[in-house]
Design a protein around this motif. Structure first.
Motif, PDB file in Angstrom:
ATOM      1  N   ASP A   2      47.029  39.993  50.233  1.00 41.73           N
ATOM      2  CA  ASP A   2      45.886  40.506  50.981  1.00 41.73           C
ATOM      3  C   ASP A   2      44.586  39.964  50.387  1.00 41.73           C
ATOM      4  O   ASP A   2      44.493  39.734  49.176  1.00 41.73           O
ATOM      5  N   ASN A   3      43.616  39.767  51.242  1.00 43.43           N
ATOM      6  CA  ASN A   3      42.259  39.364  50.828  1.00 43.43           C
ATOM      7  C   ASN A   3      42.209  38.052  50.042  1.00 43.43           C
ATOM      8  O   ASN A   3      41.337  37.873  49.199  1.00 43.43           O
ATOM      9  N   HIS A   4      43.129  37.143  50.325  1.00 41.97           N
ATOM     10  CA  HIS A   4      43.177  35.888  49.561  1.00 41.97           C
ATOM     11  C   HIS A   4      41.904  35.064  49.684  1.00 41.97           C
ATOM     12  O   HIS A   4      41.608  34.262  48.806  1.00 41.97           O
ATOM     13  N   THR A   5      41.121  35.293  50.734  1.00 37.41           N
ATOM     14  CA  THR A   5      39.878  34.528  50.879  1.00 37.41           C
ATOM     15  C   THR A   5      38.824  34.942  49.854  1.00 37.41           C
ATOM     16  O   THR A   5      37.835  34.244  49.680  1.00 37.41           O
ATOM     17  N   SER A   6      39.043  36.041  49.173  1.00 38.25           N
ATOM     18  CA  SER A   6      38.086  36.478  48.147  1.00 38.25           C
ATOM     19  C   SER A   6      38.478  36.006  46.754  1.00 38.25           C
ATOM     20  O   SER A   6      37.759  36.262  45.789  1.00 38.25           O
TER      21      SER A   6
ATOM     22  N   ILE B 286      56.595  43.551  47.613  1.00 33.83           N
ATOM     23  CA  ILE B 286      56.112  42.443  46.788  1.00 33.83           C
ATOM     24  C   ILE B 286      55.510  41.422  47.744  1.00 33.83           C
ATOM     25  O   ILE B 286      56.163  41.006  48.705  1.00 33.83           O
ATOM     26  N   ALA B 287      54.266  41.037  47.501  1.00 34.03           N
ATOM     27  CA  ALA B 287      53.665  39.987  48.328  1.00 34.03           C
ATOM     28  C   ALA B 287      54.466  38.708  48.083  1.00 34.03           C
ATOM     29  O   ALA B 287      54.606  38.289  46.930  1.00 34.03           O
ATOM     30  N   PRO B 288      55.011  38.114  49.112  1.00 33.47           N
ATOM     31  CA  PRO B 288      55.808  36.907  48.885  1.00 33.47           C
ATOM     32  C   PRO B 288      55.016  35.764  48.258  1.00 33.47           C
ATOM     33  O   PRO B 288      55.518  35.090  47.355  1.00 33.47           O
ATOM     34  N   ILE B 289      53.758  35.566  48.702  1.00 36.57           N
ATOM     35  CA  ILE B 289      53.027  34.350  48.319  1.00 36.57           C
ATOM     36  C   ILE B 289      51.642  34.684  47.789  1.00 36.57           C
ATOM     37  O   ILE B 289      50.832  35.317  48.467  1.00 36.57           O
ATOM     38  N   ALA B 290      51.379  34.228  46.580  1.00 34.46           N
ATOM     39  CA  ALA B 290      50.032  34.296  46.016  1.00 34.46           C
ATOM     40  C   ALA B 290      49.287  33.033  46.439  1.00 34.46           C
ATOM     41  O   ALA B 290      49.859  31.940  46.480  1.00 34.46           O
ATOM     42  N   ILE B 291      48.030  33.198  46.763  1.00 35.23           N
ATOM     43  CA  ILE B 291      47.156  32.065  47.073  1.00 35.23           C
ATOM     44  C   ILE B 291      45.725  32.559  46.952  1.00 35.23           C
ATOM     45  O   ILE B 291      45.437  33.721  47.210  1.00 35.23           O
ATOM     46  N   GLY B 292      44.854  31.686  46.522  1.00 35.16           N
ATOM     47  CA  GLY B 292      43.429  31.974  46.511  1.00 35.16           C
ATOM     48  C   GLY B 292      42.734  30.936  47.372  1.00 35.16           C
ATOM     49  O   GLY B 292      42.794  29.745  47.068  1.00 35.16           O
ATOM     50  N   THR B 293      42.105  31.390  48.442  1.00 37.20           N
ATOM     51  CA  THR B 293      41.475  30.439  49.374  1.00 37.20           C
ATOM     52  C   THR B 293      39.962  30.592  49.435  1.00 37.20           C
ATOM     53  O   THR B 293      39.340  30.165  50.402  1.00 37.20           O
ATOM     54  N   LYS B 294      39.387  31.191  48.386  1.00 39.31           N
ATOM     55  CA  LYS B 294      37.924  31.259  48.315  1.00 39.31           C
ATOM     56  C   LYS B 294      37.362  29.835  48.378  1.00 39.31           C
ATOM     57  O   LYS B 294      36.380  29.567  49.047  1.00 39.31           O
ATOM     58  N   ASN B 295      38.007  28.944  47.641  1.00 34.99           N
ATOM     59  CA  ASN B 295      37.779  27.511  47.787  1.00 34.99           C
ATOM     60  C   ASN B 295      38.936  27.016  48.645  1.00 34.99           C
ATOM     61  O   ASN B 295      40.069  27.432  48.446  1.00 34.99           O
ATOM     62  N   LEU B 296      38.658  26.146  49.579  1.00 38.97           N
ATOM     63  CA  LEU B 296      39.657  25.857  50.613  1.00 38.97           C
ATOM     64  C   LEU B 296      40.788  24.915  50.210  1.00 38.97           C
ATOM     65  O   LEU B 296      41.801  24.850  50.889  1.00 38.97           O
TER      66      LEU B 296
ATOM     67  N   SER C  62      39.698  32.827  44.039  1.00 43.52           N
ATOM     68  CA  SER C  62      39.896  31.415  43.717  1.00 43.52           C
ATOM     69  C   SER C  62      41.368  31.243  43.345  1.00 43.52           C
ATOM     70  O   SER C  62      42.099  32.235  43.207  1.00 43.52           O
ATOM     71  N   TRP C  63      41.801  30.014  43.128  1.00 46.62           N
ATOM     72  CA  TRP C  63      43.201  29.811  42.740  1.00 46.62           C
ATOM     73  C   TRP C  63      43.485  30.506  41.410  1.00 46.62           C
ATOM     74  O   TRP C  63      44.558  31.058  41.216  1.00 46.62           O
ATOM     75  N   GLN C  64      42.487  30.525  40.510  1.00 44.05           N
ATOM     76  CA  GLN C  64      42.677  31.192  39.222  1.00 44.05           C
ATOM     77  C   GLN C  64      42.752  32.712  39.403  1.00 44.05           C
ATOM     78  O   GLN C  64      43.547  33.383  38.759  1.00 44.05           O
ATOM     79  N   ASP C  65      41.895  33.247  40.278  1.00 37.56           N
ATOM     80  CA  ASP C  65      41.862  34.693  40.509  1.00 37.56           C
ATOM     81  C   ASP C  65      43.173  35.214  41.098  1.00 37.56           C
ATOM     82  O   ASP C  65      43.499  36.393  40.945  1.00 37.56           O
ATOM     83  N   ALA C  66      43.910  34.368  41.794  1.00 41.61           N
ATOM     84  CA  ALA C  66      45.154  34.789  42.435  1.00 41.61           C
ATOM     85  C   ALA C  66      46.348  34.773  41.477  1.00 41.61           C
ATOM     86  O   ALA C  66      47.379  35.379  41.767  1.00 41.61           O
ATOM     87  N   GLN C  67      46.209  34.124  40.330  1.00 45.04           N
ATOM     88  CA  GLN C  67      47.325  34.027  39.387  1.00 45.04           C
ATOM     89  C   GLN C  67      47.851  35.385  38.909  1.00 45.04           C
ATOM     90  O   GLN C  67      49.074  35.562  38.811  1.00 45.04           O
ATOM     91  N   PRO C  68      46.988  36.366  38.588  1.00 45.34           N
ATOM     92  CA  PRO C  68      47.517  37.641  38.087  1.00 45.34           C
ATOM     93  C   PRO C  68      48.500  38.327  39.029  1.00 45.34           C
ATOM     94  O   PRO C  68      49.387  39.051  38.569  1.00 45.34           O
ATOM     95  N   PHE C  69      48.384  38.102  40.329  1.00 49.98           N
ATOM     96  CA  PHE C  69      49.340  38.699  41.259  1.00 49.98           C
ATOM     97  C   PHE C  69      50.759  38.224  40.928  1.00 49.98           C
ATOM     98  O   PHE C  69      51.705  39.004  40.952  1.00 49.98           O
ATOM     99  N   LEU C  70      50.877  36.947  40.608  1.00 49.78           N
ATOM    100  CA  LEU C  70      52.170  36.384  40.226  1.00 49.78           C
ATOM    101  C   LEU C  70      52.600  36.921  38.865  1.00 49.78           C
ATOM    102  O   LEU C  70      53.741  37.355  38.689  1.00 49.78           O
ATOM    103  N   TYR C  71      51.706  36.930  37.904  1.00 51.96           N
ATOM    104  CA  TYR C  71      52.036  37.339  36.549  1.00 51.96           C
ATOM    105  C   TYR C  71      52.359  38.828  36.451  1.00 51.96           C
ATOM    106  O   TYR C  71      53.182  39.234  35.638  1.00 51.96           O
ATOM    107  N   GLN C  72      51.732  39.634  37.282  1.00 53.24           N
ATOM    108  CA  GLN C  72      51.971  41.079  37.260  1.00 53.24           C
ATOM    109  C   GLN C  72      53.155  41.492  38.136  1.00 53.24           C
ATOM    110  O   GLN C  72      53.483  42.666  38.223  1.00 53.24           O
ATOM    111  N   GLY C  73      53.772  40.531  38.814  1.00 51.52           N
ATOM    112  CA  GLY C  73      54.908  40.841  39.672  1.00 51.52           C
ATOM    113  C   GLY C  73      54.513  41.429  41.014  1.00 51.52           C
ATOM    114  O   GLY C  73      55.356  41.931  41.750  1.00 51.52           O
ATOM    115  N   LYS C  74      53.236  41.338  41.358  1.00 51.89           N
ATOM    116  CA  LYS C  74      52.777  41.817  42.664  1.00 51.89           C
ATOM    117  C   LYS C  74      52.987  40.764  43.742  1.00 51.89           C
ATOM    118  O   LYS C  74      52.924  41.063  44.927  1.00 51.89           O
TER     119      LYS C  74
END
Length: 175
Positions: free
Chosen positions: A105-109, A42-52, A111-123
């Motif tokens: 992985d690939n958090h630079t690709s 399980i990825a410990p931390i979701a983040i989207g850094t496409k926007n800094l 946005s903060w919204q795009d990274a949310q499903p990782f949390l919601y899907q349990g990834k």
């Protein structure tokens, strides 16, 4: 100013329970939670850094917990250079999460919204973000979501929080 909101760590209570993780209050506990999650795929931390700006939230919390509010304010005002050793100490703490691969992985690709499903899907299990994320929680997960304060890093430094303020600025001569 017309609104403000707090930041903190939103997390999947069910993933913590399944992996025997208590809510971390210290940096060592936080890193141990990350290690356990990663060990269990399980990825410990979701983040989207496409926007800094989401990574700026991480910097703010790490700096507040390592160096305290007075230094943080001096740094933000430009009174202290980013080459200062105390800033380097912040990045050294951050490296403790980056080097073991605790972010998705690939958090630079994403946005903060795009990274949310990782949390919601349990990834992913945690997301450091503002409370503006709460309305996005899927209905079926609302009871599985929890929140905790960013952990203590230096017990000699008081606990300060990130609470951005949104404002509307109108020039004095505006029509």
């Amino acid at each position: 100013p017309y609104t403000y909101y707090q930041w903190g760590v939103y997390y999947r209570k069910d993933l913590f329970e399944q992996n025997g993780i208590a809510v971390p209050t210290t940096w060592d506990e936080f890193k141990a939670a990350c290690a356990t999650l990663k060990k269990n795929d399980i990825a410990p931390i979701a983040i989207g850094t496409k926007n800094l700006w989401p990574s700026a939230g991480w910097f703010d919390y790490l700096n507040l917990r390592v160096n305290g509010l007075d230094f943080h304010m001096q740094l933000m005002k430009g009174e202290v250079p980013y080459t200062d050793q105390r800033v380097k100490d912040v990045f050294a703490k951050w490296r403790e999460l980056v080097d073991p691969g605790y972010y998705i992985d690939n958090h630079t690709s994403y946005s903060w919204q795009d990274a949310q499903p990782f949390l919601y899907q349990g990834k992913a299990a945690m997301y450091l973000i503002g409370n503006f994320i709460v309305p996005n929680f899927p209905e079926e997960l609302k009871d599985k979501m929890g929140f905790f304060q960013f952990p203590v890093i230096n017990p000699d430094v008081a606990m300060y929080e990130d609470a951005p303020t949104d404002l509307l600025a109108i020039p004095a001569n505006a029509k």
